[in-house]
Motif scaffolding. Structure first.
Motif, PDB file in Angstrom:
ATOM      1  N   GLU B  70       0.825  -1.206   0.000  1.00 34.28           N
ATOM      2  CA  GLU B  70       0.000   0.000   0.000  1.00 34.28           C
ATOM      3  C   GLU B  70       0.864   1.262   0.000  1.00 34.28           C
ATOM      4  O   GLU B  70       1.959   1.265   0.546  1.00 34.28           O
ATOM      5  N   ALA B  71       0.361   2.333  -0.594  1.00 28.76           N
ATOM      6  CA  ALA B  71       1.038   3.632  -0.525  1.00 28.76           C
ATOM      7  C   ALA B  71       1.024   4.060   0.947  1.00 28.76           C
ATOM      8  O   ALA B  71      -0.054   4.203   1.537  1.00 28.76           O
ATOM      9  N   PRO B  72       2.207   4.228   1.558  1.00 29.53           N
ATOM     10  CA  PRO B  72       2.279   4.401   3.010  1.00 29.53           C
ATOM     11  C   PRO B  72       1.464   5.573   3.563  1.00 29.53           C
ATOM     12  O   PRO B  72       0.678   5.395   4.503  1.00 29.53           O
ATOM     13  N   VAL B  85      -1.604   2.622  13.335  1.00 27.11           N
ATOM     14  CA  VAL B  85      -2.136   3.932  13.732  1.00 27.11           C
ATOM     15  C   VAL B  85      -2.627   3.899  15.180  1.00 27.11           C
ATOM     16  O   VAL B  85      -2.351   4.822  15.959  1.00 27.11           O
ATOM     17  N   VAL B  86      -3.317   2.827  15.545  1.00 25.46           N
ATOM     18  CA  VAL B  86      -3.804   2.716  16.930  1.00 25.46           C
ATOM     19  C   VAL B  86      -2.618   2.728  17.907  1.00 25.46           C
ATOM     20  O   VAL B  86      -2.621   3.441  18.918  1.00 25.46           O
ATOM     21  N   GLY B  87      -1.575   1.985  17.558  1.00 25.57           N
ATOM     22  CA  GLY B  87      -0.402   1.902  18.442  1.00 25.57           C
ATOM     23  C   GLY B  87       0.327   3.226  18.549  1.00 25.57           C
ATOM     24  O   GLY B  87       0.690   3.664  19.650  1.00 25.57           O
ATOM     25  N   LEU B  88       0.545   3.885  17.414  1.00 18.67           N
ATOM     26  CA  LEU B  88       1.277   5.157  17.433  1.00 18.67           C
ATOM     27  C   LEU B  88       0.473   6.248  18.138  1.00 18.67           C
ATOM     28  O   LEU B  88       1.047   7.154  18.753  1.00 18.67           O
ATOM     29  N   ILE B 100       7.127  -0.602  18.856  1.00 20.76           N
ATOM     30  CA  ILE B 100       7.930  -1.581  18.115  1.00 20.76           C
ATOM     31  C   ILE B 100       7.041  -2.253  17.069  1.00 20.76           C
ATOM     32  O   ILE B 100       5.940  -2.696  17.389  1.00 20.76           O
ATOM     33  N   SER B 101       7.539  -2.346  15.814  1.00 21.58           N
ATOM     34  CA  SER B 101       6.741  -2.979  14.763  1.00 21.58           C
ATOM     35  C   SER B 101       7.618  -3.702  13.760  1.00 21.58           C
ATOM     36  O   SER B 101       8.705  -3.238  13.418  1.00 21.58           O
ATOM     37  N   ALA B 102       7.113  -4.844  13.266  1.00 17.32           N
ATOM     38  CA  ALA B 102       7.787  -5.572  12.184  1.00 17.32           C
ATOM     39  C   ALA B 102       7.084  -5.317  10.862  1.00 17.32           C
ATOM     40  O   ALA B 102       7.321  -5.995   9.881  1.00 17.32           O
ATOM     41  N   ALA B 107       5.253   2.535   5.886  1.00 20.13           N
ATOM     42  CA  ALA B 107       4.105   2.894   6.712  1.00 20.13           C
ATOM     43  C   ALA B 107       4.558   3.351   8.101  1.00 20.13           C
ATOM     44  O   ALA B 107       3.997   4.283   8.680  1.00 20.13           O
ATOM     45  N   ILE B 108       5.606   2.703   8.640  1.00 20.74           N
ATOM     46  CA  ILE B 108       6.109   3.088   9.960  1.00 20.74           C
ATOM     47  C   ILE B 108       6.694   4.510   9.899  1.00 20.74           C
ATOM     48  O   ILE B 108       6.453   5.334  10.782  1.00 20.74           O
ATOM     49  N   LEU B 109       7.442   4.804   8.829  1.00 18.46           N
ATOM     50  CA  LEU B 109       8.007   6.146   8.665  1.00 18.46           C
ATOM     51  C   LEU B 109       6.883   7.179   8.548  1.00 18.46           C
ATOM     52  O   LEU B 109       6.907   8.217   9.214  1.00 18.46           O
ATOM     53  N   ALA B 110       5.885   6.875   7.713  1.00 19.05           N
ATOM     54  CA  ALA B 110       4.774   7.811   7.522  1.00 19.05           C
ATOM     55  C   ALA B 110       4.000   7.988   8.834  1.00 19.05           C
ATOM     56  O   ALA B 110       3.675   9.109   9.232  1.00 19.05           O
TER      57      ALA B 110
END
Lengths: 335, 335
Positions: B70-72, B85-88, B100-102, B107-110
């Protein structure tokens, strides 16, 4: 007759390996004449010990040396009697087609630009290297001659690299890829994104899209295009990391009696594998887009590298790489 | 109490390893509380099979998943009920300190940028990686979060990297070097030449000058600064080339009976060496300069990586890396 200049000064191993390589080269390639440039008395003394065709080896005296510590442009401008400047002048004057040197890369780049000059239509002259991969070797360019370049320059690098790879290395319709940090079309920095459509539209190349650096060692492209900063980073990391991993493994093998014994048993098969990663059989690094071919060989080169480079120069001239480059770039200007 | 979020969706190995890592993490670190975000019923079923401190592990339900295809930015904006999103959002709301995410790096950067937001004074947020070397691991940043950056941004990367390396990894007065294609002051492209004096004048770092990529594997610097394009090229080539060389050697070992026997004998010492090149014990890749710590772990991570990353988050919070960054950057503004 193909006229090749060999710079006998600047390599780590002295002039002897150049002389030996030249003599062997003239034996293997009957249409080659070689100019050996450097300290005449020294070259003559080595030649005196060998049998060779005196019509096809000529010694040209040059008294000055350029060291790797000198500022390249200044050295090339001031040392008119250096083997580098004297040798490159033979190309400039039309007396030779190609030049081989184990001297300082910076001085060779500067000499190529200022003494030999660019071929018609060429904007910038890239340094290219053949990288070992798990498949066939891939040509990476630019490896450090031009650090800040426009997309149109990267386009020319792609086209020159493709012509070289097809003509000199015999790769049919080489796959040309642009080094990037992702493979999707929207990935990359501004320079790379602006270059993509130019490569896509080029009629001279078989553009296969972006390549990530992690795919390079697997031979996923035949020609890899990058600016001199990124290309230099890739080639030096390739060199440093390979050496470090092999050094660490050797250290591990010596760590116990059992592993020492094991290392003896794998020695032969390991050596065969590592030989594939040895650049010496693939000729030197060509500086493309000049009026003649300039080839930089490793500072620690021996006869083998000189002979490979002679073969490379023969292929270059016989397949008329520069004629193809000039013709290719002309067709754009006509549009 | 240090509050850490673990995203249980997005790794190649499913949620189980996150749950196991979280339970083990709370046993090792008594001042840690963990939020497990993802499909609640699945997480609960794994937790049901384990003994754990119910006050220190909380499950937060999230139903949507973000795939690497997906487009991040779009995914982060639209999938409000994704585990990412819920976690961040738990960090954004001040309920957690680290995440922490794998999942997908993009998506993590965005998500880090748009959901968590930058710490005060920070211009851009770099992704950092610990690179294995023949010495101690070196922190490389930026590994791909920002591709076109100004010299002042590279200065901040150097400073944040140095603070992280000293505080989290315990390296005293880390040697900070700028990635370049030569070590002399006049070498490099326009961006790097403009960055050099800024790093030289910084009071927050121990700047040791330029580093060529070939020197990186030998541990010649503790913090290596590059823009996201060059950094990403380095880290991916590191990964690709190491894997390719080891694959080729394994192939060579299997090529004959003798070498197969030899390979058995060197297996143990070789394994120990290769373990040093394994990133799993070094925690994940931190995204620095955000209001909390965001850590990206490998897609194929297992419990071990989760536990290492929990330790990394604990160190980050206990040593107040963000406080140091904000204070450091404030001191410039006051001048």
């Amino acid at each position: 007759m193909i006229n090749i200049v060999i710079d006998t000064i600047g390599g780590d191993n002295g002039a002897e390996f150049c002389v030996k390589g030249a003599v062997e080269g003239t034996k293997r390639y009957k249409n080659v004449k070689i100019f050996l440039v450097g300290h005449k008395s020294e070259i003559d003394s080595y030649l005196g010990q060998m049998e060779y065709d005196k019509d096809r080896i000529e010694v040209v005296d040059a008294k000055e040396e350029i060291s790797p510590n000198e500022a390249p442009v200044k050295a090339v401008r001031e040392k008119k009697d250096s083997s580098l400047v004297v040798g490159l002048t033979l190309i400039k004057d039309g007396r030779a087609d190609a030049f081989i040197s184990a001297g300082s890369t910076g001085a060779i780049l500067a000499g190529g630009q200022f003494v030999v000059g660019r071929a018609k239509g060429v904007k910038r002259t890239p340094l290219a290297h053949l990288l070992p991969t798990s498949g066939e070797p891939a040509l990476l360019l630019d490896c450090g001659a031009n650090v800040d370049v426009k997309p149109e320059v990267l386009l020319q690098f792609a086209e020159m690299g493709s012509i070289y790879m097809e003509s000199v290395c015999g790769v049919k319709n080489p796959r040309v890829a642009l080094a990037n940090i992702g493979t999707e079309e929207e990935k990359g920095n501004a320079q790379i994104k602006a270059t993509y459509p130019l490569l896509k539209d080029s009629k001279l190349i078989n553009f296969t899209g972006y390549i990530e650096s992690r795919a390079i060692p697997y031979g996923k492209a035949d020609v890899i295009v990058a600016d001199g900063f990124v290309g230099n980073t890739i080639i030096k990391l390739y060199e440093g990391l390979s050496k470090m991993i092999l050094k660490e493994l050797k250290g591990a093998f010596l760590s116990s009696f059992t592993s020492k014994l094991g290392a003896m048993l794998i020695k032969k098969s390991m050596k065969n594998t590592l030989k594939r990663f040895d650049a010496s059989d693939q000729g030197g690094a060509p500086l493309l887009g000049l009026k003649g071919l300039v080839v930089k060989i490793h500072g620690n080169s021996k006869e083998g590298e000189v002979i490979s480079s002679i073969r490379q120069c023969v292929n270059f001239v016989e397949s008329d790489v520069n004629g193809k480059i000039i013709k290719g770039f002309e067709s754009y200007e006509e549009e």
